[in-house]
Scaffold this motif. Structure first.
Motif: not given
Length: 264
Positions: A145, A163, A167
C-alpha cells in the motif's frame, strides 16, 4: 491553533498502533469541530512511522494464508485485513497533508473522515485478533500500500486514481466473499466487522471518484482517459475481475473506467 498539516504529520509519525489510532481520531475530531486551521505549513514525511512488528516482506515472500476455514487460517486472514486498514490510516491522512491545499476545503473534510473510519476499522480488527489469542504484528505483512503512495507522491490525480479507485475499489470486489467465508463457519462477529468495512469503503471510493473528477475538470481533462493513463503509469498490478459492479457504480466508479483495461 494547530494547523491541519501539523496534525496530519503527527498521525503519520506515530508508529505504535494505539497511538496512531488515538491521534487519528483526535485529528479528525478536531478538524470537524474547527480546532485546526486550514493551513499547510509543514511537509509530509517520505514514509510514515511503523511499529517494530509486523515484519515487512516483499509480496512474493508472503506465506500462503489459505481460505480462512480453520481458526489459524481465519486469524491469519484477520491479521492481513488489519494490516491493510493500518496502512489505510496513513494513506488517508497523507492525501490530506500532501494534496489538500490544491483542492477545496471539502476535500479535507472527506479524507479526514476517511482516516477516522480506517482507524476504527483497524481497532475493530485488532480487537478481533486478540479474541483469537493473537495480536497485530504476530505475522509478517507486506508494504504494497505504501509503495503505491510513494509512486504517486507528486501527482494528486495519480494518487486518487490508484489508491481509492483501484486499491480500495478492489475491496468492494473481494470483501463480500471474505465476509461469507467467516459467516459460513459461524464467525458472525468478524462477518459483522466486514459488513461495516464494506459499507464504509463505498463512501471512500466515492470520495476518490468525486475528487478525481473534480481535479480532471479543473485541468480540462477527460476523466476516463486520464484515469487510464494514470493507472497504466502508476499501478504495478492488473485490473481483473470479478468486479462488484453495483457497489462500484454506487461509488461513482462506472464500468467506463475499468472495463476497457481490465484483464480478461
Amino acid at each position: 491553533m494547530t494547523s491541519i498539516a501539523a496534525a496530519v504529520r503527527g498521525v503519520l509519525l506515530a508508529g505504535e498502533p494505539r497511538e496512531k489510532i488515538r491521534l487519528a481520531r483526535a485529528a479528525a475530531r478536531d478538524w470537524r469541530l474547527g480546532r485546526l486551521t486550514h493551513v499547510f505549513d509543514v511537509v509530509m514525511p517520505d514514509r510514515p512511522a511503523r511499529p517494530e512488528r509486523p515484519e515487512l516482506l516483499p509480496p512474493s515472500r508472503m506465506p500462503k494464508r489459505g481460505k480462512g476455514g480453520s481458526e489459524r487460517g481465519r486469524t491469519a486472514l484477520i491479521h492481513a485485513l488489519a494490516h491493510i486498514e493500518f496502512g489505510a490510516i496513513d494513506l488517508a491522512f497523507d492525501v490530506v497533508g500532501r494534496f489538500g491545499q490544491a483542492f477545496p476545503r471539502g476535500f479535507v473534510d472527506d479524507w479526514m473522515a476517511v482516516g477516522a473510519d480506517e482507524a476504527m476499522h483497524f481497532a475493530l480488527l485488532d480487537r478481533r485478533l486478540r479474541a483469537f489469542g493473537s495480536v497485530y504484528g504476530a505475522m509478517p505483512a507486506h508494504d504494497g500500500l505504501w509503495e503505491a503512495a510513494s509512486d504517486t507522491a507528486r501527482d494528486a490525480l495519480a494518487r486518487l486514481a490508484v489508491v481509492p479507485m483501484v486499491l480500495e475499489a478492489r475491496g468492494l470486489d473481494v470483501t463480500p466473499a471474505t465476509r461469507d467465508r467467516f459467516a459460513a463457519v459461524g464467525d458472525t462477529a468478524t462477518a459483522a466487522i466486514l459488513d461495516r468495512i464494506l459499507n464504509d469503503e463505498v463512501r471512500h471510493v466515492a470520495a476518490g471518484s468525486r475528487w478525481f473528477g473534480f481535479g480532471c475538470a479543473a485541468q480540462g481533462l477527460d476523466p476516463i482517459t486520464t484515469w487510464h493513463d494514470r493507472v497504466r503509469r502508476h499501478f504495478r498490478g492488473t485490473i481483473k475481475p470479478p468486479f462488484n459492479d453495483s457497489a462500484r457504480e454506487t461509488a461513482g466508479l462506472t464500468r467506463d473506467y475499468y472495463a476497457a483495461i481490465a484483464q480478461t
